[in-house]
Write a protein that holds these residues in place. Structure first.
Motif, PDB file in Angstrom:
ATOM      1  N   PRO A  30       0.820  -1.225   0.000  1.00 17.39           N
ATOM      2  CA  PRO A  30       0.000   0.000   0.000  1.00 17.39           C
ATOM      3  C   PRO A  30       0.851   1.271   0.000  1.00 17.39           C
ATOM      4  CG  PRO A  30      -0.810  -1.574   1.619  1.00 17.39           C
ATOM      5  CD  PRO A  30       0.510  -2.092   1.150  1.00 17.39           C
ATOM      6  N   ALA A  31       1.961   1.242   0.714  1.00 15.12           N
ATOM      7  CA  ALA A  31       2.836   2.421   0.752  1.00 15.12           C
ATOM      8  C   ALA A  31       3.445   2.685  -0.619  1.00 15.12           C
ATOM      9  CB  ALA A  31       3.931   2.222   1.793  1.00 15.12           C
ATOM     10  N   ARG A  32       3.841   1.611  -1.315  1.00 22.51           N
ATOM     11  CA  ARG A  32       4.419   1.784  -2.647  1.00 22.51           C
ATOM     12  C   ARG A  32       3.397   2.378  -3.614  1.00 22.51           C
ATOM     13  NH1 ARG A  32       8.800   3.239  -4.077  1.00 22.51           N
ATOM     14  NH2 ARG A  32       7.545   4.728  -5.222  1.00 22.51           N
ATOM     15  N   ALA A  33       2.179   1.882  -3.531  1.00 23.27           N
ATOM     16  CA  ALA A  33       1.132   2.398  -4.414  1.00 23.27           C
ATOM     17  C   ALA A  33       0.866   3.873  -4.127  1.00 23.27           C
ATOM     18  CB  ALA A  33      -0.143   1.573  -4.247  1.00 23.27           C
ATOM     19  N   LEU A  34       0.868   4.241  -2.847  1.00 19.96           N
ATOM     20  CA  LEU A  34       0.629   5.635  -2.474  1.00 19.96           C
ATOM     21  C   LEU A  34       1.774   6.526  -2.959  1.00 19.96           C
ATOM     22  CD1 LEU A  34      -1.076   7.712  -0.975  1.00 19.96           C
ATOM     23  CD2 LEU A  34       0.019   6.992   1.156  1.00 19.96           C
ATOM     24  N   LEU A  35       2.995   6.070  -2.797  1.00 17.97           N
ATOM     25  CA  LEU A  35       4.153   6.848  -3.268  1.00 17.97           C
ATOM     26  C   LEU A  35       4.095   7.034  -4.786  1.00 17.97           C
ATOM     27  CD1 LEU A  35       6.929   5.247  -1.044  1.00 17.97           C
ATOM     28  CD2 LEU A  35       6.172   7.636  -0.964  1.00 17.97           C
ATOM     29  N   ASP A  36       3.697   6.002  -5.488  1.00 15.65           N
ATOM     30  CA  ASP A  36       3.615   6.103  -6.947  1.00 15.65           C
ATOM     31  C   ASP A  36       2.545   7.105  -7.373  1.00 15.65           C
ATOM     32  OD1 ASP A  36       5.666   4.301  -7.278  1.00 15.65           O
ATOM     33  OD2 ASP A  36       4.349   2.578  -7.616  1.00 15.65           O
ATOM     34  N   ARG A  37       1.462   7.176  -6.609  1.00 13.91           N
ATOM     35  CA  ARG A  37       0.417   8.157  -6.921  1.00 13.91           C
ATOM     36  C   ARG A  37       0.911   9.585  -6.726  1.00 13.91           C
ATOM     37  NH1 ARG A  37      -4.408   5.991  -3.341  1.00 13.91           N
ATOM     38  NH2 ARG A  37      -5.459   7.898  -4.042  1.00 13.91           N
ATOM     39  N   LEU A  38       1.935   9.743  -5.897  1.00 14.59           N
ATOM     40  CA  LEU A  38       2.529  11.058  -5.674  1.00 14.59           C
ATOM     41  C   LEU A  38       3.690  11.343  -6.620  1.00 14.59           C
ATOM     42  CD1 LEU A  38       2.524  11.095  -1.760  1.00 14.59           C
ATOM     43  CD2 LEU A  38       1.238  12.656  -3.239  1.00 14.59           C
ATOM     44  N   GLY A  39       3.906  10.435  -7.577  1.00 17.75           N
ATOM     45  CA  GLY A  39       5.007  10.629  -8.513  1.00 17.75           C
ATOM     46  C   GLY A  39       6.316  10.037  -8.064  1.00 17.75           C
ATOM     47  N   ALA A  40       6.272   9.064  -7.118  1.00 24.45           N
ATOM     48  CA  ALA A  40       7.464   8.367  -6.624  1.00 24.45           C
ATOM     49  C   ALA A  40       8.540   9.333  -6.111  1.00 24.45           C
ATOM     50  CB  ALA A  40       8.043   7.455  -7.701  1.00 24.45           C
ATOM     51  N   PRO A  41       8.211  10.177  -5.151  1.00 27.09           N
ATOM     52  CA  PRO A  41       9.200  11.137  -4.643  1.00 27.09           C
ATOM     53  C   PRO A  41      10.397  10.468  -3.981  1.00 27.09           C
ATOM     54  CG  PRO A  41       7.262  11.074  -3.218  1.00 27.09           C
ATOM     55  CD  PRO A  41       6.913  10.297  -4.446  1.00 27.09           C
ATOM     56  N   ASP A  42      10.233   9.236  -3.486  1.00 25.56           N
ATOM     57  CA  ASP A  42      11.331   8.540  -2.811  1.00 25.56           C
ATOM     58  C   ASP A  42      12.466   8.182  -3.763  1.00 25.56           C
ATOM     59  OD1 ASP A  42       9.238   6.765  -3.863  1.00 25.56           O
ATOM     60  OD2 ASP A  42      10.529   5.141  -3.175  1.00 25.56           O
ATOM     61  N   ARG A  43      12.246   8.308  -5.065  1.00 26.51           N
ATOM     62  CA  ARG A  43      13.316   8.025  -6.024  1.00 26.51           C
ATOM     63  C   ARG A  43      14.260   9.218  -6.195  1.00 26.51           C
ATOM     64  NH1 ARG A  43      11.541   3.236  -8.205  1.00 26.51           N
ATOM     65  NH2 ARG A  43       9.268   3.003  -8.411  1.00 26.51           N
ATOM     66  N   GLN A  44      13.955  10.319  -5.543  1.00 28.09           N
ATOM     67  CA  GLN A  44      14.742  11.537  -5.730  1.00 28.09           C
ATOM     68  C   GLN A  44      15.794  11.772  -4.646  1.00 28.09           C
ATOM     69  OE1 GLN A  44      12.466  15.039  -6.927  1.00 28.09           O
ATOM     70  NE2 GLN A  44      10.688  13.735  -7.380  1.00 28.09           N
ATOM     71  N   PHE A  45      15.930  10.842  -3.719  1.00 25.95           N
ATOM     72  CA  PHE A  45      16.944  10.972  -2.671  1.00 25.95           C
ATOM     73  C   PHE A  45      17.397   9.571  -2.247  1.00 25.95           C
ATOM     74  CE2 PHE A  45      12.685  11.298  -0.824  1.00 25.95           C
ATOM     75  CZ  PHE A  45      12.679  10.240   0.077  1.00 25.95           C
ATOM     76  N   ALA A  46      18.569   9.508  -1.638  1.00 25.33           N
ATOM     77  CA  ALA A  46      19.099   8.243  -1.117  1.00 25.33           C
ATOM     78  C   ALA A  46      18.614   8.042   0.312  1.00 25.33           C
ATOM     79  CB  ALA A  46      20.624   8.260  -1.156  1.00 25.33           C
ATOM     80  N   SER A  47      18.316   6.799   0.669  1.00 30.38           N
ATOM     81  CA  SER A  47      17.779   6.495   1.996  1.00 30.38           C
ATOM     82  C   SER A  47      18.709   5.585   2.792  1.00 30.38           C
ATOM     83  CB  SER A  47      16.412   5.810   1.893  1.00 30.38           C
ATOM     84  OG  SER A  47      15.432   6.672   1.373  1.00 30.38           O
ATOM     85  N   ILE A  48      18.719   5.816   4.093  1.00 34.23           N
ATOM     86  CA  ILE A  48      19.292   4.883   5.061  1.00 34.23           C
ATOM     87  C   ILE A  48      18.129   4.375   5.888  1.00 34.23           C
ATOM     88  CG2 ILE A  48      20.880   4.558   6.986  1.00 34.23           C
ATOM     89  CD1 ILE A  48      22.356   7.087   6.019  1.00 34.23           C
ATOM     90  N   ARG A  49      17.861   3.079   5.833  1.00 35.07           N
ATOM     91  CA  ARG A  49      16.779   2.513   6.642  1.00 35.07           C
ATOM     92  C   ARG A  49      17.331   2.083   7.988  1.00 35.07           C
ATOM     93  NH1 ARG A  49      13.292  -2.186   4.477  1.00 35.07           N
ATOM     94  NH2 ARG A  49      11.986  -1.596   6.238  1.00 35.07           N
ATOM     95  N   VAL A  50      16.621   2.434   9.055  1.00 31.76           N
ATOM     96  CA  VAL A  50      16.998   2.032  10.406  1.00 31.76           C
ATOM     97  C   VAL A  50      15.882   1.151  10.953  1.00 31.76           C
ATOM     98  CG1 VAL A  50      17.628   2.807  12.715  1.00 31.76           C
ATOM     99  CG2 VAL A  50      18.295   4.168  10.712  1.00 31.76           C
TER     100      VAL A  50
END
Length: 394
Positions: A30-50
């Motif tokens: 569901p989170a991936r689908a929501l991000l894609d509806r927003l234009g996949a903003p998470d693809r515009q920066f690098a992430s460190i997952r904790v």
């Protein structure tokens, strides 16, 4: 408001908080689908997952401080908040502007009314990070690893796994091995996974990272990466472990220059010391057995314990190490979902004061001059009473 001024939008927090996970799909889809509806903003920066059972927030605070010291633009996504929702989403060391929350909530009401609170908050964070030109984002998982919404993030450059212990067993499984397997599932092929987990949990992490072809870094395999030049500013022996993980992550990613700033980081509600008159008050958000054991090690003796936890937690196991710390106890209710204070008082000995503010006053009255009050059981309780203690402190 002065004449002619534009009113500041106020977010509809009630609507947002009502978007609980109950009845909604859990996991990254569901989170991936929501991000894609927003234009996949998470693809515009690098992430460190904790990820991990405890220590995620402190590790995130140290990573944020270290990255900022290196001159990069940094976003930080954590949960829960202590005082204001916007603490969950920070850019360059500052909380999100509530006007941006209001704008997003209005969009979500019309376009994503069926999504869960955590997924919505993650989407808001990613949208704001992309819009502000963040280079790196420190992203704290909610519950688990492979089953968490943050698994949906696109450009993950490193995974920092603090530890794995019994918590959220209904969602992740009844054993440490089950929980470790879910958290270690955050591993990605070719992406460094760093961990300070030990014992059975570490055995599972080794197995999962091998399956996923993820490079594994531990204090045993790479001691130079996890070395601390001195103790961190955050109090407690357990923070040395969190600091070692944060520094190792910075070093692996080429941000060694931020190590000292990381060690100087602070994080509210994590073993904070206050002075009220002649009395010492320690506030900590310990809310599960692993965190409570770490807290008891850090503060082995106090005069009074003020405790309030959620009913869905393993209250007996969480209280066990804390009962050894203080002979006098006051139990309270940080929310409607709290373990009933009256029942705790009967079972463990002590007083029940439902209202947290009144409970604090009673606990302070029971604390002798020069004595120590320890407040624990929930980050919600820490948030409720931290401001009040701050106003009282000498």
């Amino acid at each position: 408001m002065a004449e002619g001024q534009t009113p500041v939008p106020v977010p509809d927090y009630d609507w947002l908080y009502a978007q609980t996970r109950a009845g909604r799909e859990r996991g990254p889809q569901p989170a991936r689908a929501l991000l894609d509806r927003l234009g996949a903003p998470d693809r515009q920066f690098a992430s460190i997952r904790v990820v991990g059972t405890n220590g995620k927030g402190s590790t995130c605070a140290m990573l944020e401080a270290g990255l900022l010291a290196c001159g990069v633009r940094v976003g930080r996504f954590t949960s829960p908040h202590l005082h204001a929702y916007e603490e969950r989403i920070r850019m360059d060391g500052k909380n999100l502007d509530p006007a941006r929350t209001a704008d997003f909530v209005n969009w979500a009401k019309a376009n994503a009314p069926a999504e869960a609170f955590f997924d919505l908050t993650l989407a808001l964070a990613c949208r704001e990070f992309a819009a502000s030109g963040v280079d790196w984002a420190v992203m704290e998982a909610g519950v688990g690893g492979v089953s968490d919404a943050t698994q949906a993030l696109s450009d993950v450059r490193a995974v920092a796994l603090t530890n794995a212990d019994l918590d959220h067993t209904a969602a992740l499984g009844p054993t440490i091995a089950d929980i470790a397997r879910d958290k270690a599932g955050a591993a990605r092929a070719g992406v460094p996974l760093l961990t300070t987990a030990t014992g059975e949990a570490l055995d599972v992490v080794r197995e999962v990272t091998a399956e996923k072809n993820a490079p594994l870094y531990t204090p045993a395999t790479h001691p130079e990466l996890f070395a601390l030049p001195h103790d961190p500013a955050l109090a407690g022996p357990h923070q040395r472990q969190n600091a070692a993980l944060a520094l190792a992550t910075l070093r692996v990613l080429g941000f060694e220059a931020g190590a000292e700033a990381a060690l100087e980081a602070t994080h509210a509600g994590r073993l904070e010391r206050f002075t009220v008159g002649e009395k010492t008050v320690w506030i900590d958000g310990a809310h599960n057995p692993h965190a409570a054991r770490a807290l008891a090690q850090a503060i082995p003796q106090a005069d009074v314990l003020l405790f309030g936890g959620l009913a869905r937690k393993d209250t007996a196991a969480t209280l066990a190490p804390l009962l050894e710390v203080a002979p006098v106890r006051v139990f309270t209710a940080p929310s409607e979902l709290a373990a009933p204070p009256a029942e705790l008082a009967v079972q463990y000995g002590g007083q029940a004061v439902d209202d947290p503010a009144e409970a604090l006053a009673q606990a302070l009255a029971l604390t002798p001059g020069g004595g120590t009050l320890l407040l624990a059981g929930s980050l919600y309780l820490a948030g409720l009473l931290r401001e009040r203690v701050t106003e009282m402190k000498a």
